[in-house]
Design a protein around this motif. Structure first.
Motif, PDB file in Angstrom:
ATOM      1  N   VAL A  33      -7.394   7.005 -24.637  1.00 19.18           N
ATOM      2  CA  VAL A  33      -8.087   8.250 -24.278  1.00 19.18           C
ATOM      3  C   VAL A  33      -8.130   8.410 -22.762  1.00 19.18           C
ATOM      4  O   VAL A  33      -7.849   9.490 -22.238  1.00 19.18           O
ATOM      5  CB  VAL A  33      -9.511   8.291 -24.876  1.00 19.18           C
ATOM      6  CG1 VAL A  33     -10.322   9.435 -24.291  1.00 19.18           C
ATOM      7  CG2 VAL A  33      -9.446   8.401 -26.388  1.00 19.18           C
ATOM      8  N   SER A  36      -4.704   9.417 -21.431  1.00 22.24           N
ATOM      9  CA  SER A  36      -4.119  10.658 -21.935  1.00 22.24           C
ATOM     10  C   SER A  36      -4.332  11.799 -20.940  1.00 22.24           C
ATOM     11  O   SER A  36      -5.180  11.722 -20.049  1.00 22.24           O
ATOM     12  CB  SER A  36      -4.743  11.038 -23.283  1.00 22.24           C
ATOM     13  OG  SER A  36      -6.077  11.473 -23.095  1.00 22.24           O
ATOM     14  N   GLN A  37      -3.549  12.868 -21.116  1.00 25.81           N
ATOM     15  CA  GLN A  37      -3.703  14.034 -20.240  1.00 25.81           C
ATOM     16  C   GLN A  37      -5.105  14.625 -20.368  1.00 25.81           C
ATOM     17  O   GLN A  37      -5.720  15.007 -19.376  1.00 25.81           O
ATOM     18  CB  GLN A  37      -2.672  15.098 -20.597  1.00 25.81           C
ATOM     19  CG  GLN A  37      -1.275  14.766 -20.147  1.00 25.81           C
ATOM     20  CD  GLN A  37      -0.287  15.864 -20.515  1.00 25.81           C
ATOM     21  OE1 GLN A  37      -0.519  16.648 -21.417  1.00 25.81           O
ATOM     22  NE2 GLN A  37       0.832  15.902 -19.798  1.00 25.81           N
ATOM     23  N   THR A  38      -5.594  14.677 -21.584  1.00 19.61           N
ATOM     24  CA  THR A  38      -6.938  15.228 -21.810  1.00 19.61           C
ATOM     25  C   THR A  38      -7.989  14.356 -21.133  1.00 19.61           C
ATOM     26  O   THR A  38      -8.916  14.867 -20.499  1.00 19.61           O
ATOM     27  CB  THR A  38      -7.227  15.337 -23.319  1.00 19.61           C
ATOM     28  OG1 THR A  38      -6.197  16.102 -23.934  1.00 19.61           O
ATOM     29  CG2 THR A  38      -8.574  15.974 -23.578  1.00 19.61           C
ATOM     30  N   GLY A  39      -7.843  13.044 -21.257  1.00 21.31           N
ATOM     31  CA  GLY A  39      -8.786  12.133 -20.615  1.00 21.31           C
ATOM     32  C   GLY A  39      -8.796  12.290 -19.110  1.00 21.31           C
ATOM     33  O   GLY A  39      -9.857  12.286 -18.478  1.00 21.31           O
ATOM     34  N   GLN A  40      -7.607  12.433 -18.516  1.00 25.04           N
ATOM     35  CA  GLN A  40      -7.513  12.627 -17.064  1.00 25.04           C
ATOM     36  C   GLN A  40      -8.121  13.966 -16.651  1.00 25.04           C
ATOM     37  O   GLN A  40      -8.776  14.072 -15.628  1.00 25.04           O
ATOM     38  CB  GLN A  40      -6.047  12.553 -16.619  1.00 25.04           C
ATOM     39  CG  GLN A  40      -5.435  11.182 -16.774  1.00 25.04           C
ATOM     40  CD  GLN A  40      -6.126  10.140 -15.932  1.00 25.04           C
ATOM     41  OE1 GLN A  40      -6.424  10.362 -14.759  1.00 25.04           O
ATOM     42  NE2 GLN A  40      -6.423   9.003 -16.529  1.00 25.04           N
ATOM     43  N   LYS A  41      -7.906  14.969 -17.494  1.00 22.88           N
ATOM     44  CA  LYS A  41      -8.404  16.314 -17.201  1.00 22.88           C
ATOM     45  C   LYS A  41      -9.936  16.345 -17.151  1.00 22.88           C
ATOM     46  O   LYS A  41     -10.528  17.002 -16.298  1.00 22.88           O
ATOM     47  CB  LYS A  41      -7.890  17.272 -18.280  1.00 22.88           C
ATOM     48  CG  LYS A  41      -8.313  18.698 -18.135  1.00 22.88           C
ATOM     49  CD  LYS A  41      -7.687  19.511 -19.257  1.00 22.88           C
ATOM     50  CE  LYS A  41      -8.338  20.846 -19.442  1.00 22.88           C
ATOM     51  NZ  LYS A  41      -7.802  21.586 -20.579  1.00 22.88           N
ATOM     52  N   TYR A  42     -10.565  15.625 -18.064  1.00 18.46           N
ATOM     53  CA  TYR A  42     -12.030  15.662 -18.163  1.00 18.46           C
ATOM     54  C   TYR A  42     -12.726  14.551 -17.398  1.00 18.46           C
ATOM     55  O   TYR A  42     -13.949  14.493 -17.363  1.00 18.46           O
ATOM     56  CB  TYR A  42     -12.467  15.615 -19.626  1.00 18.46           C
ATOM     57  CG  TYR A  42     -12.135  16.877 -20.379  1.00 18.46           C
ATOM     58  CD1 TYR A  42     -12.703  18.088 -20.013  1.00 18.46           C
ATOM     59  CD2 TYR A  42     -11.241  16.866 -21.442  1.00 18.46           C
ATOM     60  CE1 TYR A  42     -12.400  19.254 -20.684  1.00 18.46           C
ATOM     61  CE2 TYR A  42     -10.931  18.032 -22.126  1.00 18.46           C
ATOM     62  CZ  TYR A  42     -11.518  19.217 -21.747  1.00 18.46           C
ATOM     63  OH  TYR A  42     -11.209  20.365 -22.409  1.00 18.46           O
ATOM     64  N   LYS A  43     -11.966  13.672 -16.784  1.00 21.88           N
ATOM     65  CA  LYS A  43     -12.542  12.498 -16.127  1.00 21.88           C
ATOM     66  C   LYS A  43     -13.600  12.860 -15.086  1.00 21.88           C
ATOM     67  O   LYS A  43     -14.663  12.252 -15.041  1.00 21.88           O
ATOM     68  CB  LYS A  43     -11.419  11.681 -15.493  1.00 21.88           C
ATOM     69  CG  LYS A  43     -11.853  10.364 -14.924  1.00 21.88           C
ATOM     70  CD  LYS A  43     -10.658   9.497 -14.620  1.00 21.88           C
ATOM     71  CE  LYS A  43     -10.278   9.625 -13.174  1.00 21.88           C
ATOM     72  NZ  LYS A  43      -9.200   8.720 -12.780  1.00 21.88           N
ATOM     73  N   ASN A  45     -14.979  15.993 -14.648  1.00 22.17           N
ATOM     74  CA  ASN A  45     -15.645  17.245 -14.973  1.00 22.17           C
ATOM     75  C   ASN A  45     -17.154  17.013 -15.029  1.00 22.17           C
ATOM     76  O   ASN A  45     -17.636  16.162 -15.777  1.00 22.17           O
ATOM     77  CB  ASN A  45     -15.124  17.760 -16.317  1.00 22.17           C
ATOM     78  CG  ASN A  45     -15.672  19.114 -16.659  1.00 22.17           C
ATOM     79  OD1 ASN A  45     -16.878  19.328 -16.657  1.00 22.17           O
ATOM     80  ND2 ASN A  45     -14.780  20.029 -16.986  1.00 22.17           N
ATOM     81  N   VAL A  48     -18.765  17.465 -18.528  1.00 22.33           N
ATOM     82  CA  VAL A  48     -18.441  16.361 -19.435  1.00 22.33           C
ATOM     83  C   VAL A  48     -19.302  15.149 -19.091  1.00 22.33           C
ATOM     84  O   VAL A  48     -19.852  14.485 -19.979  1.00 22.33           O
ATOM     85  CB  VAL A  48     -16.935  16.019 -19.385  1.00 22.33           C
ATOM     86  CG1 VAL A  48     -16.634  14.741 -20.146  1.00 22.33           C
ATOM     87  CG2 VAL A  48     -16.107  17.166 -19.931  1.00 22.33           C
TER      88      VAL A  48
END
Length: 151
Positions: A33, A36-43, A45, A48
Motif C-alpha cells: 500500500v 503503490s501510486q495511491t499510497g504515495q498520492k495520499y501519504k 494529504n 487523510v
C-alpha cells in the motif's frame, strides 16, 4: 476439567500462530500500500492524516470499552460461580458444591475455546489480517512522524 483446559491452551497456541502469520501478511500488505501510486498520492494529504488520527482514537476507545466489558463479564461469572457453589453446598453438601464448581469451570473454558476458535475461520483470519494491516500502517506513520520530529 484438565482436558478442557489443555484444549483451550492448544487452541490459544494455534490462534497465536495464526495471528503471527497474519501480522507478517499485514506487514507485506502495508508495504504494498505504501509503495503503490495511491499510497504515495495520499501519504502527505492532510485530510487523510486527520482521518487516520480519528480512526486511531476511535479504535483505541473501542478496545478500551471492549476490554472493560470482558473484564466485567469475568468478574460477574466468578461471582455467579461462587454464589451458586455456596447455595449448592448449603443445600447438598461440599462434594456437590465441588462438582458444580468444576462443571462451571468446564463451561467457562468451553466458552473461551469457542471465542478463540472463531478466530480460526477464514472470516476470522481475514478480519485479523485487515486489522493488523491497519495497525501496521498507523504504526509506521507514527514512527515516521516521531523520526521526523527528532531530526
Amino acid at each position: 476439567k484438565t482436558a478442557s483446559k489443555s484444549a483451550l491452551i492448544f487452541t490459544r497456541q494455534r490462534v497465536a500462530a495464526i495471528v503471527e502469520v497474519s501480522r507478517m501478511v499485514a506487514s507485506a500488505v502495508a508495504d504494498s500500500v505504501e509503495k503503490s501510486q495511491t499510497g504515495q498520492k495520499y501519504k502527505d494529504n492532510k485530510n487523510v492524516n486527520t482521518a487516520k488520527e480519528v480512526g486511531k482514537a476511535s479504535i483505541g476507545a473501542f478496545v478500551t470499552v471492549w476490554e472493560g466489558f470482558e473484564e466485567a463479564l469475568v468478574i460477574m461469572a466468578k461471582g455467579v460461580k461462587h454464589t451458586t457453589c455456596d447455595v449448592v453446598e448449603h443445600k447438598y453438601g461440599g462434594e456437590a458444591s465441588d462438582a458444580v464448581g468444576q462443571g462451571l469451570d468446564v463451561v467457562g473454558t468451553v466458552g473461551q475455546m469457542g471465542r478463540e476458535a472463531s478466530k480460526l475461520t477464514v472470516k476470522g483470519m481475514a478480519k485479523t489480517v485487515a486489522k493488523e494491516s491497519g495497525k501496521e500502517l498507523i504504526n509506521r506513520d507514527d514512527k515516521k512522524a516521531l523520526k521526523d520530529k527528532e531530526e
